[in-house]
Design a protein around this motif. Sequence first.
Motif, PDB file in Angstrom:
ATOM      1  N   GLY A 272       1.070   6.217  -0.320  1.00  5.06           N
ATOM      2  CA  GLY A 272       0.796   5.154  -1.276  1.00  5.06           C
ATOM      3  C   GLY A 272       1.959   4.775  -2.159  1.00  5.06           C
ATOM      4  N   VAL A 273       3.095   5.480  -2.017  1.00  8.22           N
ATOM      5  CA  VAL A 273       4.283   5.174  -2.818  1.00  8.22           C
ATOM      6  C   VAL A 273       4.854   3.826  -2.382  1.00  8.22           C
ATOM      7  CG1 VAL A 273       6.647   5.884  -3.353  1.00  8.22           C
ATOM      8  CG2 VAL A 273       4.819   7.596  -3.235  1.00  8.22           C
ATOM      9  N   THR A 274       5.234   3.004  -3.349  1.00 11.78           N
ATOM     10  CA  THR A 274       5.730   1.656  -3.051  1.00 11.78           C
ATOM     11  C   THR A 274       6.835   1.661  -2.003  1.00 11.78           C
ATOM     12  OG1 THR A 274       5.149   0.819  -5.249  1.00 11.78           O
ATOM     13  CG2 THR A 274       6.845  -0.380  -4.031  1.00 11.78           C
ATOM     14  N   ALA A 275       7.786   2.578  -2.122  1.00 14.43           N
ATOM     15  CA  ALA A 275       8.900   2.641  -1.170  1.00 14.43           C
ATOM     16  C   ALA A 275       8.403   2.858   0.253  1.00 14.43           C
ATOM     17  CB  ALA A 275       9.857   3.767  -1.562  1.00 14.43           C
ATOM     18  N   VAL A 276       7.378   3.669   0.388  1.00 13.46           N
ATOM     19  CA  VAL A 276       6.823   3.940   1.718  1.00 13.46           C
ATOM     20  C   VAL A 276       5.998   2.755   2.203  1.00 13.46           C
ATOM     21  CG1 VAL A 276       5.311   5.460   3.056  1.00 13.46           C
ATOM     22  CG2 VAL A 276       6.823   6.428   1.286  1.00 13.46           C
ATOM     23  N   LYS A 277       5.140   2.226   1.340  1.00 14.96           N
ATOM     24  CA  LYS A 277       4.293   1.098   1.733  1.00 14.96           C
ATOM     25  C   LYS A 277       5.103  -0.119   2.148  1.00 14.96           C
ATOM     26  CE  LYS A 277       1.807   0.722  -1.989  1.00 14.96           C
ATOM     27  NZ  LYS A 277       0.766   0.207  -2.931  1.00 14.96           N
ATOM     28  N   ASN A 278       6.250  -0.332   1.467  1.00  9.90           N
ATOM     29  CA  ASN A 278       7.048  -1.528   1.718  1.00  9.90           C
ATOM     30  C   ASN A 278       8.225  -1.284   2.659  1.00  9.90           C
ATOM     31  OD1 ASN A 278       5.337  -2.830  -0.022  1.00  9.90           O
ATOM     32  ND2 ASN A 278       6.749  -2.838  -1.757  1.00  9.90           N
ATOM     33  N   ASN A 279       8.189  -0.150   3.327  1.00  8.11           N
ATOM     34  CA  ASN A 279       9.270   0.197   4.275  1.00  8.11           C
ATOM     35  C   ASN A 279      10.635   0.175   3.604  1.00  8.11           C
ATOM     36  OD1 ASN A 279       7.546   0.477   6.610  1.00  8.11           O
ATOM     37  ND2 ASN A 279       7.413  -1.759   6.682  1.00  8.11           N
ATOM     38  N   GLN A 280      10.691   0.738   2.398  1.00  8.79           N
ATOM     39  CA  GLN A 280      11.934   0.794   1.643  1.00  8.79           C
ATOM     40  C   GLN A 280      12.411   2.234   1.450  1.00  8.79           C
ATOM     41  OE1 GLN A 280      10.805  -3.399  -0.547  1.00  8.79           O
ATOM     42  NE2 GLN A 280      10.957  -1.578  -1.819  1.00  8.79           N
ATOM     43  N   VAL A 281      12.209   3.029   2.500  1.00  7.46           N
ATOM     44  CA  VAL A 281      12.796   4.371   2.572  1.00  7.46           C
ATOM     45  C   VAL A 281      14.069   4.229   3.401  1.00  7.46           C
ATOM     46  CG1 VAL A 281      12.495   6.756   3.314  1.00  7.46           C
ATOM     47  CG2 VAL A 281      10.541   5.466   2.412  1.00  7.46           C
ATOM     48  N   VAL A 282      15.203   4.483   2.776  1.00 10.60           N
ATOM     49  CA  VAL A 282      16.501   4.189   3.391  1.00 10.60           C
ATOM     50  C   VAL A 282      17.195   5.479   3.806  1.00 10.60           C
ATOM     51  CG1 VAL A 282      18.731   3.062   3.080  1.00 10.60           C
ATOM     52  CG2 VAL A 282      16.688   2.151   1.927  1.00 10.60           C
ATOM     53  N   ALA A 283      17.499   5.586   5.085  1.00 12.44           N
ATOM     54  CA  ALA A 283      18.215   6.752   5.603  1.00 12.44           C
ATOM     55  C   ALA A 283      19.714   6.551   5.420  1.00 12.44           C
ATOM     56  CB  ALA A 283      17.885   6.949   7.081  1.00 12.44           C
ATOM     57  N   LEU A 284      20.335   7.445   4.648  1.00 18.32           N
ATOM     58  CA  LEU A 284      21.769   7.385   4.403  1.00 18.32           C
ATOM     59  C   LEU A 284      22.506   8.371   5.311  1.00 18.32           C
ATOM     60  CD1 LEU A 284      21.717   7.434   0.489  1.00 18.32           C
ATOM     61  CD2 LEU A 284      21.967   5.415   1.953  1.00 18.32           C
ATOM     62  N   ASP A 285      23.797   8.204   5.398  1.00 13.36           N
ATOM     63  CA  ASP A 285      24.655   9.187   6.058  1.00 13.36           C
ATOM     64  C   ASP A 285      24.949  10.287   5.044  1.00 13.36           C
ATOM     65  OD1 ASP A 285      27.283  10.471   6.656  1.00 13.36           O
ATOM     66  OD2 ASP A 285      27.242   9.172   8.414  1.00 13.36           O
ATOM     67  N   ASP A 286      24.549  11.518   5.344  1.00 15.61           N
ATOM     68  CA  ASP A 286      24.747  12.628   4.399  1.00 15.61           C
ATOM     69  C   ASP A 286      26.180  12.715   3.898  1.00 15.61           C
ATOM     70  OD1 ASP A 286      22.484  15.246   5.502  1.00 15.61           O
ATOM     71  OD2 ASP A 286      22.314  13.097   5.765  1.00 15.61           O
ATOM     72  N   ASP A 287      27.133  12.605   4.816  1.00 19.43           N
ATOM     73  CA  ASP A 287      28.532  12.771   4.446  1.00 19.43           C
ATOM     74  C   ASP A 287      28.978  11.700   3.461  1.00 19.43           C
ATOM     75  OD1 ASP A 287      28.609  14.892   6.224  1.00 19.43           O
ATOM     76  OD2 ASP A 287      29.423  13.689   7.864  1.00 19.43           O
ATOM     77  N   ASP A 298      30.897   2.243   1.277  1.00 21.50           N
ATOM     78  CA  ASP A 298      29.837   2.209   2.279  1.00 21.50           C
ATOM     79  C   ASP A 298      28.494   2.626   1.694  1.00 21.50           C
ATOM     80  OD1 ASP A 298      31.629   1.360   4.128  1.00 21.50           O
ATOM     81  OD2 ASP A 298      31.772   3.238   5.234  1.00 21.50           O
ATOM     82  N   LEU A 299      28.526   3.582   0.776  1.00 22.94           N
ATOM     83  CA  LEU A 299      27.288   3.988   0.110  1.00 22.94           C
ATOM     84  C   LEU A 299      26.730   2.830  -0.708  1.00 22.94           C
ATOM     85  CD1 LEU A 299      25.150   6.007  -0.798  1.00 22.94           C
ATOM     86  CD2 LEU A 299      26.749   6.808  -2.566  1.00 22.94           C
ATOM     87  N   LEU A 300      27.591   2.204  -1.494  1.00 24.78           N
ATOM     88  CA  LEU A 300      27.148   1.073  -2.302  1.00 24.78           C
ATOM     89  C   LEU A 300      26.641  -0.052  -1.412  1.00 24.78           C
ATOM     90  CD1 LEU A 300      26.818  -0.366  -4.987  1.00 24.78           C
ATOM     91  CD2 LEU A 300      29.218  -1.087  -4.837  1.00 24.78           C
ATOM     92  N   ARG A 301      27.299  -0.299  -0.296  1.00 26.70           N
ATOM     93  CA  ARG A 301      26.864  -1.365   0.608  1.00 26.70           C
ATOM     94  C   ARG A 301      25.459  -1.088   1.141  1.00 26.70           C
ATOM     95  NH1 ARG A 301      30.896  -1.264   3.712  1.00 26.70           N
ATOM     96  NH2 ARG A 301      32.024  -3.002   2.772  1.00 26.70           N
ATOM     97  N   ALA A 302      25.174   0.158   1.492  1.00 27.76           N
ATOM     98  CA  ALA A 302      23.847   0.520   1.993  1.00 27.76           C
ATOM     99  C   ALA A 302      22.783   0.275   0.928  1.00 27.76           C
ATOM    100  CB  ALA A 302      23.835   1.981   2.436  1.00 27.76           C
ATOM    101  N   VAL A 303      23.127   0.591  -0.315  1.00 22.07           N
ATOM    102  CA  VAL A 303      22.186   0.396  -1.417  1.00 22.07           C
ATOM    103  C   VAL A 303      21.978  -1.089  -1.683  1.00 22.07           C
ATOM    104  CG1 VAL A 303      21.788   0.789  -3.875  1.00 22.07           C
ATOM    105  CG2 VAL A 303      22.772   2.611  -2.469  1.00 22.07           C
TER     106      VAL A 303
END
Length: 312
Positions: A272-287, A298-303
């Motif tokens: 029920g979390v908004t991020a999950v409901k709206n498909n706004q869970v973003v997978a980043l590159d750990d490194d 690149d991190l800022l660009r992903a965000v």
Amino acid sequence: MFRRTPRLFAATLAVAALALGACAEKSPDEAPTPGGTSATAAFPVTVGNLTLDKRPEKIVSLSPTATEMLFAIGAGKQVTAVDDQSNYPPDAPKSDLSGFQPNAEAIAGKSPDLVVLSNDTNKIVEQLTTLKIPVLLTPAATTLEDTYRQLIELGTLTGHPNEAAGVNNRIKDDIAKLTKDLPQRSTKLTYYHELGPELYSATSKTFIGSIYALAGLENIADASDADGKNGGYPQLSQEIIVKANPDFVFLADTKCCKQSPETVKARSGWAGVTAVKNNQVVALDDDIASRWGPRVVDLLRAVVDAVAKVPA
């Protein structure tokens, strides 16, 4: 960056040791060098208490971020060994040396004329200095200014001051381009940045948090470390995160811990979390999400790309 528990990750970043220029697919040495070459840079040079009489040609880097910086400023050919966690660029001369448990004898065995570290574990700086090995300590950044300063310091010591200044200018230009057209919102979007499935996060007072702030986001972890006793890296709870109902969840544990939008959705109470409901869970590159070098762009660009998809 490396397989680590979030507690170790937090301690490393907070105490001693975080995506690139314009083209992520290029190795740093392939990037054009604004301002020309510094091949004739004059020596001796001094940074802090360290003076080098001549350009180092056998550099050992025991910091993945420092490794990225060295290659980005054109000093890659001078790097003869890097630690076992330095995996970018791919052609960096990886070795079995450890930045977490540095061994002075093993480092000395590489006959370095400069060693770059991100933390002083086991008083390794003193040990190497006793062996008359020049050492530069480049602790984890807490602001972008720290990143810019470290690049300049490395450029000075390696004979590439112009290239280092060029990399800094490119980072600043890229950040300005990424943030100039962000939509104006009456209410800030909120986010949760996940360091690991144990739910450690990073507040706005950390380097990571400062990158999200550039995108105009509000951090749900701030209240969990209001007094700063956790060094900016508190462990949240399922209840706290679900109640905060963030607009975004950014996962910096996709490599280390195999987390994904699917695993997040499967967590109890998270559907029920908004991020999950709206498909706004973003997978980043750990490194990229755990280093403070040139790839911070690149991190800022992903965000920014994620935020741009939400109507103002």
